[in-house]
Motif scaffolding. Structure first.
Motif, mmCIF file in Angstrom:
data_model
loop_
_atom_site.group_PDB
_atom_site.id
_atom_site.type_symbol
_atom_site.label_atom_id
_atom_site.label_comp_id
_atom_site.label_asym_id
_atom_site.label_seq_id
_atom_site.Cartn_x
_atom_site.Cartn_y
_atom_site.Cartn_z
ATOM 1 N N TYR A 203 12.199 -14.270 -0.807
ATOM 2 C CA TYR A 203 11.064 -14.544 0.075
ATOM 3 C C TYR A 203 11.074 -13.608 1.287
ATOM 4 N N LEU A 204 12.214 -13.514 1.944
ATOM 5 C CA LEU A 204 12.320 -12.711 3.160
ATOM 6 C C LEU A 204 12.102 -11.231 2.862
ATOM 7 N N GLU A 205 12.651 -10.765 1.747
ATOM 8 C CA GLU A 205 12.511 -9.356 1.382
ATOM 9 C C GLU A 205 11.046 -8.979 1.170
ATOM 10 N N TRP A 206 10.319 -9.785 0.384
ATOM 11 C CA TRP A 206 8.925 -9.450 0.104
ATOM 12 C C TRP A 206 8.026 -9.695 1.309
ATOM 13 N N LEU A 207 8.361 -10.675 2.132
ATOM 14 C CA LEU A 207 7.594 -10.916 3.347
ATOM 15 C C LEU A 207 7.559 -9.655 4.213
ATOM 16 N N HIS A 208 8.692 -8.952 4.271
ATOM 17 C CA HIS A 208 8.783 -7.762 5.111
ATOM 18 C C HIS A 208 8.441 -6.479 4.362
ATOM 19 N N ALA A 209 8.645 -6.456 3.051
ATOM 20 C CA ALA A 209 8.219 -5.294 2.264
ATOM 21 C C ALA A 209 6.709 -5.103 2.360
ATOM 22 N N ALA A 210 5.992 -6.216 2.512
ATOM 23 C CA ALA A 210 4.531 -6.160 2.611
ATOM 24 C C ALA A 210 4.063 -5.306 3.784
ATOM 25 N N GLU A 211 4.854 -5.234 4.841
ATOM 26 C CA GLU A 211 4.513 -4.421 6.009
ATOM 27 C C GLU A 211 5.344 -3.137 6.079
ATOM 28 N N GLY A 212 6.286 -2.991 5.160
ATOM 29 C CA GLY A 212 7.187 -1.843 5.203
ATOM 30 C C GLY A 212 7.035 -0.923 4.011
ATOM 31 N N ALA A 213 8.008 -0.969 3.112
ATOM 32 C CA ALA A 213 8.084 -0.013 2.013
ATOM 33 C C ALA A 213 6.877 -0.042 1.096
ATOM 34 N N VAL A 214 6.251 -1.195 0.939
ATOM 35 C CA VAL A 214 5.088 -1.294 0.054
ATOM 36 C C VAL A 214 3.820 -0.830 0.751
ATOM 37 N N PHE A 215 3.708 -1.118 2.029
ATOM 38 C CA PHE A 215 2.445 -0.869 2.724
ATOM 39 C C PHE A 215 2.245 0.583 3.140
ATOM 40 N N LEU A 216 3.272 1.218 3.676
ATOM 41 C CA LEU A 216 3.095 2.549 4.274
ATOM 42 C C LEU A 216 2.524 3.586 3.307
ATOM 43 N N PRO A 217 3.031 3.710 2.073
ATOM 44 C CA PRO A 217 2.453 4.725 1.174
ATOM 45 C C PRO A 217 0.967 4.517 0.903
ATOM 46 N N GLY A 218 0.545 3.262 0.778
ATOM 47 C CA GLY A 218 -0.874 2.988 0.567
ATOM 48 C C GLY A 218 -1.714 3.315 1.784
ATOM 49 N N LEU A 219 -1.195 2.986 2.953
ATOM 50 C CA LEU A 219 -1.908 3.283 4.194
ATOM 51 C C LEU A 219 -2.101 4.789 4.357
ATOM 52 N N LEU A 220 -1.058 5.556 4.090
ATOM 53 C CA LEU A 220 -1.166 7.004 4.225
ATOM 54 C C LEU A 220 -2.155 7.586 3.225
ATOM 55 N N GLN A 221 -2.223 6.999 2.034
ATOM 56 C CA GLN A 221 -3.213 7.452 1.062
ATOM 57 C C GLN A 221 -4.627 7.312 1.615
ATOM 58 N N VAL A 222 -4.903 6.182 2.257
ATOM 59 C CA VAL A 222 -6.221 5.973 2.853
ATOM 60 C C VAL A 222 -6.485 7.018 3.930
ATOM 61 N N TYR A 223 -5.491 7.274 4.783
ATOM 62 C CA TYR A 223 -5.667 8.262 5.853
ATOM 63 C C TYR A 223 -5.879 9.661 5.293
ATOM 64 N N PHE A 224 -5.084 10.025 4.278
ATOM 65 C CA PHE A 224 -5.212 11.353 3.691
ATOM 66 C C PHE A 224 -6.610 11.579 3.118
ATOM 67 N N ARG A 225 -7.150 10.564 2.470
ATOM 68 C CA ARG A 225 -8.501 10.687 1.910
ATOM 69 C C ARG A 225 -9.540 10.787 3.017
ATOM 70 N N ARG A 226 -9.310 10.051 4.088
ATOM 71 C CA ARG A 226 -10.297 10.005 5.169
ATOM 72 C C ARG A 226 -10.414 11.357 5.876
ATOM 73 N N VAL A 227 -9.283 12.062 6.029
ATOM 74 C CA VAL A 227 -9.312 13.349 6.750
ATOM 75 C C VAL A 227 -9.214 14.533 5.799
ATOM 76 N N ASP A 228 -9.421 14.274 4.497
ATOM 77 C CA ASP A 228 -9.431 15.322 3.472
ATOM 78 C C ASP A 228 -8.135 16.136 3.479
ATOM 79 N N MET A 229 -7.011 15.411 3.401
ATOM 80 C CA MET A 229 -5.704 16.073 3.335
ATOM 81 C C MET A 229 -5.015 15.814 1.996
ATOM 82 N N THR A 230 -5.783 15.424 0.989
ATOM 83 C CA THR A 230 -5.172 15.197 -0.322
ATOM 84 C C THR A 230 -4.621 16.508 -0.858
ATOM 85 N N GLY A 231 -3.525 16.408 -1.562
ATOM 86 C CA GLY A 231 -2.899 17.605 -2.130
ATOM 87 C C GLY A 231 -1.798 18.192 -1.275
#
Length: 204
Positions: A96-124
């Protein structure tokens, strides 16, 4: 004293909307809209907390930021019957504790950066490629876990499922669950929950 959630549209705050609905504690929600040009939170949130982010939770004199911290606060103060989180001596508690914090850590950051990269056209760029590998690692780990357990903590629903929901909804909207049957099945179970439906009615 009624709890107040300061909720920004299209943000991680929706997980706290969902969690509050699951707890059933009386609360009110104050809505905020992102700036249409910058997509950032409005300055009004700075009046509540110096970070100016959402979610923000007010409970009397307490003002608390950070999604994971808010979830732990709510569990510790309002889920005294341990309906939505395992007891600390339970074998489910570490998961429980691991996934509670993974949601804001290791799992979340790569997805967030994907959104940012698409928004500022930095894909690739090289960092985007690294984050794509991290997203795949996270998705594979989640799929393996949910192939073994019904929920993130084990065999019952907990607050960890609420927090993980945001990322998995995002992945589904991008078509990333096509080959993740266990993750897709978990998401469908979440969508059938009355509190999840209440979250949708409040607005995400």
């Amino acid at each position: 004293m009624t709890l107040t959630l300061h909720h920004l549209n299209a943000s991680r705050s929706q997980r706290i909307v969902w969690l509050l609905a699951e707890i059933g504690v009386p609360h009110e929600i104050v809505h905020y809209k992102r700036d249409e040009t910058t997509n950032l939170a409005p300055p009004d949130l700075l009046k509540i907390h110096p970070m100016g982010k959402s979610p923000l939770l007010e409970d009397g004199d307490v003002v608390i930021a950070e999604t994971g911290a808010i979830a732990e606060y709510l569990m510790g103060k309002y889920d005294t019957a341990y309906q939505l989180h395992p007891r600390p001596n339970s074998p489910e508690f570490p998961r429980y504790l691991e996934w509670l914090h993974a949601a804001e850590g290791a799992v979340f950051l790569p997805g967030l950066l994907q959104v940012y990269f698409r928004r500022v056209d930095m894909t690739g760029n090289p960092v985007e490629a690294m984050m794509a590998a991290e997203r795949e690692k996270a998705a594979s780990t989640i799929e393996a876990h949910l192939s073994k357990y019904a929920y993130f903590a084990g065999e019952r629903f907990t607050a960890a499922d609420c927090l993980m929901g945001f990322q998995i909804q995002m992945a589904d909207s991008m078509g990333a669950l096509a080959n993740r049957p266990a993750t897709k099945a978990w998401l469908e179970k979440m969508r059938a929950r009355p509190a999840y439906q209440e979250m949708l009615e409040v607005g995400i």
